[in-house]
Motif scaffolding. Structure first.
Motif, PDB file in Angstrom:
ATOM      1  N   GLN A  25       0.808  -1.217   0.000  1.00  0.00           N
ATOM      2  CA  GLN A  25       0.000   0.000   0.000  1.00  0.00           C
ATOM      3  C   GLN A  25       0.845   1.273   0.000  1.00  0.00           C
ATOM      4  O   GLN A  25       0.308   2.379   0.013  1.00  0.00           O
ATOM      5  N   ASN A  26       2.188   1.114  -0.068  1.00  0.00           N
ATOM      6  CA  ASN A  26       3.084   2.267  -0.059  1.00  0.00           C
ATOM      7  C   ASN A  26       2.842   3.138  -1.290  1.00  0.00           C
ATOM      8  O   ASN A  26       2.793   2.645  -2.418  1.00  0.00           O
ATOM      9  N   GLU A  27       2.697   4.430  -1.073  1.00  0.00           N
ATOM     10  CA  GLU A  27       2.362   5.365  -2.151  1.00  0.00           C
ATOM     11  C   GLU A  27       3.428   5.365  -3.250  1.00  0.00           C
ATOM     12  O   GLU A  27       3.116   5.526  -4.438  1.00  0.00           O
ATOM     13  N   ASN A  28       4.685   5.172  -2.868  1.00  0.00           N
ATOM     14  CA  ASN A  28       5.769   5.219  -3.852  1.00  0.00           C
ATOM     15  C   ASN A  28       5.945   3.922  -4.618  1.00  0.00           C
ATOM     16  O   ASN A  28       6.919   3.769  -5.367  1.00  0.00           O
ATOM     17  N   LEU A  29       5.048   2.958  -4.425  1.00  0.00           N
ATOM     18  CA  LEU A  29       5.080   1.716  -5.188  1.00  0.00           C
ATOM     19  C   LEU A  29       3.986   1.667  -6.252  1.00  0.00           C
ATOM     20  O   LEU A  29       3.723   0.615  -6.828  1.00  0.00           O
ATOM     21  N   LYS A  30       3.377   2.797  -6.531  1.00  0.00           N
ATOM     22  CA  LYS A  30       2.246   2.780  -7.460  1.00  0.00           C
ATOM     23  C   LYS A  30       2.678   2.463  -8.890  1.00  0.00           C
ATOM     24  O   LYS A  30       1.844   2.095  -9.716  1.00  0.00           O
ATOM     25  N   ASP A  31       3.993   2.615  -9.189  1.00  0.00           N
ATOM     26  CA  ASP A  31       4.457   2.271 -10.530  1.00  0.00           C
ATOM     27  C   ASP A  31       5.194   0.935 -10.542  1.00  0.00           C
ATOM     28  O   ASP A  31       5.772   0.545 -11.549  1.00  0.00           O
ATOM     29  N   ALA A  32       5.185   0.217  -9.415  1.00  0.00           N
ATOM     30  CA  ALA A  32       5.997  -0.996  -9.292  1.00  0.00           C
ATOM     31  C   ALA A  32       5.248  -2.229  -9.773  1.00  0.00           C
ATOM     32  O   ALA A  32       4.011  -2.265  -9.813  1.00  0.00           O
ATOM     33  N   ASN A  33       6.026  -3.255 -10.118  1.00  0.00           N
ATOM     34  CA  ASN A  33       5.493  -4.586 -10.378  1.00  0.00           C
ATOM     35  C   ASN A  33       5.849  -5.460  -9.184  1.00  0.00           C
ATOM     36  O   ASN A  33       7.022  -5.524  -8.796  1.00  0.00           O
ATOM     37  N   ALA A  34       4.873  -6.121  -8.596  1.00  0.00           N
ATOM     38  CA  ALA A  34       5.102  -6.886  -7.374  1.00  0.00           C
ATOM     39  C   ALA A  34       4.874  -8.372  -7.617  1.00  0.00           C
ATOM     40  O   ALA A  34       3.976  -8.770  -8.359  1.00  0.00           O
ATOM     41  N   GLU A  35       5.685  -9.168  -6.940  1.00  0.00           N
ATOM     42  CA  GLU A  35       5.598 -10.634  -6.991  1.00  0.00           C
ATOM     43  C   GLU A  35       5.556 -11.139  -5.557  1.00  0.00           C
ATOM     44  O   GLU A  35       6.342 -10.689  -4.709  1.00  0.00           O
ATOM     45  N   ILE A  36       4.641 -12.052  -5.244  1.00  0.00           N
ATOM     46  CA  ILE A  36       4.534 -12.620  -3.905  1.00  0.00           C
ATOM     47  C   ILE A  36       5.013 -14.063  -3.940  1.00  0.00           C
ATOM     48  O   ILE A  36       4.500 -14.873  -4.714  1.00  0.00           O
ATOM     49  N   ILE A  37       5.990 -14.390  -3.091  1.00  0.00           N
ATOM     50  CA  ILE A  37       6.515 -15.746  -2.982  1.00  0.00           C
ATOM     51  C   ILE A  37       6.413 -16.163  -1.526  1.00  0.00           C
ATOM     52  O   ILE A  37       6.723 -15.380  -0.624  1.00  0.00           O
ATOM     53  N   ALA A  38       5.954 -17.381  -1.277  1.00  0.00           N
ATOM     54  CA  ALA A  38       5.875 -17.923   0.080  1.00  0.00           C
ATOM     55  C   ALA A  38       6.849 -19.083   0.199  1.00  0.00           C
ATOM     56  O   ALA A  38       7.155 -19.765  -0.786  1.00  0.00           O
ATOM     57  N   PHE A  39       7.340 -19.302   1.415  1.00  0.00           N
ATOM     58  CA  PHE A  39       8.236 -20.436   1.633  1.00  0.00           C
ATOM     59  C   PHE A  39       7.964 -21.078   2.985  1.00  0.00           C
ATOM     60  O   PHE A  39       7.672 -20.397   3.972  1.00  0.00           O
ATOM     61  N   GLY A  40       8.018 -22.405   2.983  1.00  0.00           N
ATOM     62  CA  GLY A  40       7.981 -23.206   4.207  1.00  0.00           C
ATOM     63  C   GLY A  40       9.012 -24.287   3.993  1.00  0.00           C
ATOM     64  O   GLY A  40      10.199 -24.019   3.966  1.00  0.00           O
ATOM     65  N   SER A  41       8.574 -25.519   3.779  1.00  0.00           N
ATOM     66  CA  SER A  41       9.506 -26.566   3.389  1.00  0.00           C
ATOM     67  C   SER A  41       9.918 -26.394   1.935  1.00  0.00           C
ATOM     68  O   SER A  41      10.982 -26.835   1.512  1.00  0.00           O
ATOM     69  N   LYS A  42       9.056 -25.725   1.142  1.00  0.00           N
ATOM     70  CA  LYS A  42       9.327 -25.440  -0.257  1.00  0.00           C
ATOM     71  C   LYS A  42       8.954 -23.987  -0.531  1.00  0.00           C
ATOM     72  O   LYS A  42       8.304 -23.330   0.279  1.00  0.00           O
ATOM     73  N   GLY A  43       9.367 -23.485  -1.686  1.00  0.00           N
ATOM     74  CA  GLY A  43       8.974 -22.149  -2.097  1.00  0.00           C
ATOM     75  C   GLY A  43       7.972 -22.232  -3.232  1.00  0.00           C
ATOM     76  O   GLY A  43       8.042 -23.142  -4.059  1.00  0.00           O
ATOM     77  N   TYR A  44       7.031 -21.287  -3.281  1.00  0.00           N
ATOM     78  CA  TYR A  44       6.070 -21.306  -4.369  1.00  0.00           C
ATOM     79  C   TYR A  44       5.577 -19.892  -4.670  1.00  0.00           C
ATOM     80  O   TYR A  44       5.590 -19.000  -3.812  1.00  0.00           O
ATOM     81  N   ASP A  45       5.165 -19.719  -5.931  1.00  0.00           N
ATOM     82  CA  ASP A  45       4.695 -18.439  -6.436  1.00  0.00           C
ATOM     83  C   ASP A  45       3.237 -18.246  -6.030  1.00  0.00           C
ATOM     84  O   ASP A  45       2.380 -19.052  -6.391  1.00  0.00           O
ATOM     85  N   VAL A  46       2.959 -17.191  -5.288  1.00  0.00           N
ATOM     86  CA  VAL A  46       1.596 -16.927  -4.822  1.00  0.00           C
ATOM     87  C   VAL A  46       0.840 -16.062  -5.822  1.00  0.00           C
ATOM     88  O   VAL A  46      -0.349 -16.287  -6.088  1.00  0.00           O
ATOM     89  N   SER A  47       1.493 -15.079  -6.405  1.00  0.00           N
ATOM     90  CA  SER A  47       0.807 -14.087  -7.243  1.00  0.00           C
ATOM     91  C   SER A  47       0.671 -14.509  -8.690  1.00  0.00           C
ATOM     92  O   SER A  47      -0.074 -13.883  -9.450  1.00  0.00           O
ATOM     93  N   GLY A  48       1.403 -15.561  -9.102  1.00  0.00           N
ATOM     94  CA  GLY A  48       1.353 -15.964 -10.505  1.00  0.00           C
ATOM     95  C   GLY A  48       2.113 -15.018 -11.401  1.00  0.00           C
ATOM     96  O   GLY A  48       1.632 -14.673 -12.491  1.00  0.00           O
ATOM     97  N   GLY A  49       3.291 -14.606 -10.965  1.00  0.00           N
ATOM     98  CA  GLY A  49       4.100 -13.658 -11.734  1.00  0.00           C
ATOM     99  C   GLY A  49       3.964 -12.253 -11.188  1.00  0.00           C
ATOM    100  O   GLY A  49       3.281 -12.007 -10.197  1.00  0.00           O
ATOM    101  N   PHE A  50       4.633 -11.314 -11.851  1.00  0.00           N
ATOM    102  CA  PHE A  50       4.598  -9.920 -11.412  1.00  0.00           C
ATOM    103  C   PHE A  50       3.250  -9.285 -11.742  1.00  0.00           C
ATOM    104  O   PHE A  50       2.673  -9.525 -12.808  1.00  0.00           O
ATOM    105  N   VAL A  51       2.769  -8.466 -10.805  1.00  0.00           N
ATOM    106  CA  VAL A  51       1.481  -7.787 -10.950  1.00  0.00           C
ATOM    107  C   VAL A  51       1.709  -6.294 -10.800  1.00  0.00           C
ATOM    108  O   VAL A  51       2.373  -5.855  -9.855  1.00  0.00           O
ATOM    109  N   PHE A  52       1.157  -5.501 -11.715  1.00  0.00           N
ATOM    110  CA  PHE A  52       1.322  -4.053 -11.673  1.00  0.00           C
ATOM    111  C   PHE A  52       0.468  -3.463 -10.550  1.00  0.00           C
ATOM    112  O   PHE A  52      -0.737  -3.716 -10.463  1.00  0.00           O
TER     113      PHE A  52
END
Length: 826
Positions: free
Chosen positions: A398-425
């Motif tokens: 929600q940071n105002e200075n990230l309004k032009d950013a592409n974000a990717e969410i990754i989670a990790f436990g015993s393994k790592g996996y892509d949560v967002s399905g790639g970068f999202v504007f």
């Protein structure tokens, strides 16, 4: 199983054996040759000494321990019985050697180095303040390299103690303002009160009452003084605590000051009344010229400053003179403007080769690619940090200075996996809402393992090939010890891609209840990466405040920026200290804006110190050239032939940037003439290295408090000796001052927490006295279970195979002969 050869060169013998074998085959055409060739090949293989590496596990029920007990003077603040009681407890169950350090110096690093790599594990009972011999950082690094586990037992603090110290230059320039920091340390972090008095040449200069709530504090305002006479001067400060204070020896501090004439400076400018020229004329012995004066004018000058000069104004001969001057140790400061750098034909010129920048626009790639790496291992449930991990992730998006950013969410436990399905504007509200929903639905992994490296490796895959600002933020409870080494390697690979890595470590319990082994793995992780400033340790319900500078820039804005650069538009550009720990910027409070700049690109090996915040354009860039120093200040002199790009930089607190830049370029402000003495202030019992340089002919003679010193010739016209006065105070070395203060042992009081991550990196742990008795031996036994790689020779097996083949061939041949003979007789 991997097989290696100890003498692979022996395999070359196969060549002559093969040639001989084929020759015999053509002659005899019998299978016996093939058998003998195979046996010969096996014998050659045996000569090559094949071996394999077998990993063996070694377990010691009674590990050998070396207990290093710090009983130096600074340990008087702590319980005296910690080491003795622990030694008795350990010695009753395992082989334990006791080593005690005493006196007014702590050689802790030497002791750790001595016992590392000897098959022992090391137990330290100390405050961690090492002040003599090998540094503790190097010593614990050596312990780590030699697989020596080091444990730290922190003794209980029994009483408080305060110490005072003065920071500042020893050689200062006459009639120039100077600032000195008064630093007060205390052993505890409680609230303490004290009064202080600061004296300059015996006269009271500043005093006051202070309440301090931290272990270290710099008194504000700092001590300011302008010395109007040359030669020796002194400063002293005394604190008077109102509460608990074990020793008074460290309550007073002396500092010697040697005032020198203003160093000579050469300024080439078309505007001798500019703000730049006014500052230089005030602070230095400045000779002002409208054109380059030639090499003769530089002979006694410490630095050459070229202000807004066309490159074409310098002939090739003059450029060679400047190059030689800088290479031999002179300073060069090149100030920008409408006739310099990209406007002054610097690009690809011989003069540009001396500079730390190239006079073409620095490339702006724009945008930001951000990866959030979220810990969803079972420990986050056990530590009750799962909600805060997810909450911090949503807060960042929600940071105002990230309004032009592409974000990717990754989670990790015993393994790592892509949560967002790639970068999202993130510029679209619905995208932010979708990511928030996905984050809120994350559940802890079922397998009891925390594999941070898995999350980092996926991040590497996602960020490889991306341009612009690359950021990766780990949000975790810090329980990463099981995957520490592979995670560190994965993080280093991300750094190679240019990724800015952050770690938000959420404290799961009160600080007094924290298992330090878990608590410090995250901090140690970031320290090993050199990213201590990007480490955020926060409590539950808190939010980490990571500052993102806006990179929002549309194509229209980029085109407009190019146009503004070409036309030297008068928009405001805020300045930002990009390298805050450099000599030039460390004490500068930069609050000003500029309205223009020269568009340049830093060269490889140059250090970018000050940039514009809006587009990252370099304004101050430096590098070393030969023995000299070069600074490229790519805005104008404050007057700028009417354009006035940087007027504000030369006013107020920002003006210190100019003097600091010149002082850095000057390096040594003392004139290279006559006799020059240099001897840093020291501590009682610690010798000061004195250097005497003779620029005039004569016999060197120096006296310390009236007693002649023995000098040794160590270089051309250079003499050295060690001076070690036996009393505290200001001493005289033939007119040159030397301050001797309380023993260094009394400066750093209390526990040194900086060594804790270093101890953990060796595989050891940190305890208080009670926990050490209960857990240390158990942990030492666990650490004594080590795997070692041993070579197992396969030569005997090859020889046996060759023998079996050889005997088998003989036996088969004898059977055939016997059968043939029997058939003949029948």
């Amino acid at each position: 199983m991997n097989i290696s050869l100890e003498h692979p060169e022996m395999l070359l013998l196969i060549i002559p054996v093969t040639i001989a074998g084929f020759y015999l085959l053509r002659k005899t055409k019998t299978k016996i040759v093939e058998w003998r060739m195979l046996v010969a090949f096996l014998l050659i293989l045996a000569l090559a000494a094949p071996f394999t590496t077998v990993t063996q596990t070694v377990n010691e029920d009674n590990p050998s321990l070396v207990l290093i007990q710090d009983k130096t003077s600074s340990m008087g603040l702590f319980s005296n019985e910690t080491g003795n009681d622990l030694y008795k407890a350990l010695a009753a169950d395992t082989s334990t050697t006791l080593v005690q350090l005493t006196g007014d110096k702590t050689n802790l690093g030497d002791a750790v180095t001595q016992y590392s790599g000897t098959g022992n594990q090391i137990v330290l009972i100390t405050d961690g303040n090492n002040n003599s011999g090998k540094s503790l950082v190097d010593a614990l690094g050596f312990a780590k390299e030699t697989n020596t586990s080091v444990y730290l037992v922190e003794p209980e603090l029994k009483t408080n103690d305060l110490s005072v110290e003065i920071h500042g230059d020893k050689s200062v320039i006459v009639d120039n303002p100077n600032e000195f920091d008064i630093v007060v340390r205390q052993a505890s972090n409680q609230s303490v009160s004290y009064s202080y008095e600061a004296y300059v040449d015996g006269e009271l200069s500043q005093s006051g009452d202070v309440t301090q709530n931290s272990t270290q504090y710099t008194i504000s305002p700092n001590l300011r003084h302008t010395f109007s006479t040359l030669g020796a001067h002194n400063i002293s400060v005394k604190i008077t605590p109102s509460g608990e204070d074990l020793s008074s020896i460290n309550n007073k501090f002396y500092k010697s000051v040697y005032v020198i004439p203003k160093p000579k400076l050469t300024l080439v400018t078309g505007e001798p009344n500019s703000p730049l020229a006014q500052i230089l004329n005030k602070l230095y012995n400045t000779s002002v010229f409208t054109t380059y004066p030639g090499a003769s004018a530089l002979n006694s000058s410490k630095t050459l400053a070229l202000d807004n000069q066309f490159a074409d104004n310098l002939t090739e001969t003059q450029v060679k003179e400047i190059r030689k001057y800088v290479t031999n140790g002179g300073g060069l400061v090149v100030v920008g403007g409408e006739r310099a750098y990209n406007y002054g034909n610097y690009l690809n010129s011989s003069f540009e080769k001396i500079l730390p920048v190239i006079s073409r626009p620095s490339e702006y790639k724009g945008g930001r690619n951000l990866v959030l790496i979220l810990d969803v291992s079972p420990s986050t449930t056990a530590h009750k940090t799962q909600g805060d991990i997810l909450g911090n992730a949503i807060y960042i998006l929600q940071n105002e200075n990230l309004k032009d950013a592409n974000a990717e969410i990754i989670a990790f436990g015993s393994k790592g996996y892509d949560v967002s399905g790639g970068f999202v504007f993130l510029g679209l509200a619905q995208n932010q809402a979708t990511l928030k929903d996905k984050i809120e639905k994350l559940a802890p992994d079922e397998e009891s393992k925390t594999s941070l490296d898995a999350g980092l490796n996926i991040s590497k895959e996602m960020l490889t090939g991306k341009e612009g600002e690359l950021d990766a933020i780990i949000i975790s409870d810090g329980a990463i010890e099981d995957s520490y080494k592979p995670s560190l390697q994965a993080a280093k690979e991300l750094q190679k891609l240019g990724v800015n890595l952050y770690f938000i470590h959420i404290r799961s319990v009160a600080p007094s209840q924290i298992d330090k082994s878990r608590n410090y793995y995250a901090e140690m992780f970031m320290k090993e990466l050199g990213l201590e400033k990007n480490y955020f340790h926060i409590n539950m319900s808190e939010r980490a405040n990571i500052v993102f500078k806006s990179t929002d820039k549309s194509q229209e804005e980029e085109n407009e920026e190019e146009k503004e650069t070409e036309e030297n538009a008068t928009s405001d550009y805020s300045l930002y200290v990009y390298s805050p720990n450099s000599f030039i910027t460390k004490d500068v409070n930069l609050t000003s804006n500029i309205t223009g700049y020269n568009d340049v690109t830093p060269k490889a090996g140059a250090e970018r110190l000050v940039i514009t915040t809006s587009n990252g354009k370099p304004v101050l860039t430096t590098w070393r050239f030969g023995l000299g120093r070069v600074a490229a200040f790519t805005t104008d002199n404050g007057q700028g032939d009417g354009s006035r790009w940087a007027t504000n930089v030369y006013n107020g607190s920002s003006a210190r940037l100019i003097s600091s830049m010149i002082n850095w370029a000057i390096a040594n402000p003392r004139a290279e003439e006559g006799t020059v003495v240099d001897s840093p202030d020291t501590w009682l019992g610690t010798p000061s290295n004195l250097t005497l340089t003779m620029y005039d002919e004569g016999i060197p003679q120096l006296k310390l408090d009236g007693n002649a010193l023995d000098l040794a010739l160590t270089g051309k016209n250079t003499y050295e000796t060690n001076v070690n006065p036996n009393s505290i105070g200001i001493h005289d070395i033939s007119g040159y001052p030397l301050a001797v203060n309380y023993p260094l042992e009394y400066r750093d009081v209390g526990l040194n927490e900086d060594i804790e991550p270093l101890v953990l990196s060796t595989g050891g742990k940190i305890y208080n006295e009670k926990d050490a008795r209960a857990l240390l031996l158990k942990d030492a036994r666990q650490n004594s279970v080590k795997q070692s790689d041993e070579q197992v020779s396969l030569k005997v097996y090859v020889l046996l195979t060759a023998l079996v083949l050889y005997l088998g061939e003989i036996l088969a041949r004898r059977i055939r002969e016997m059968r043939k003979l029997k058939n003949t007789q029948g």
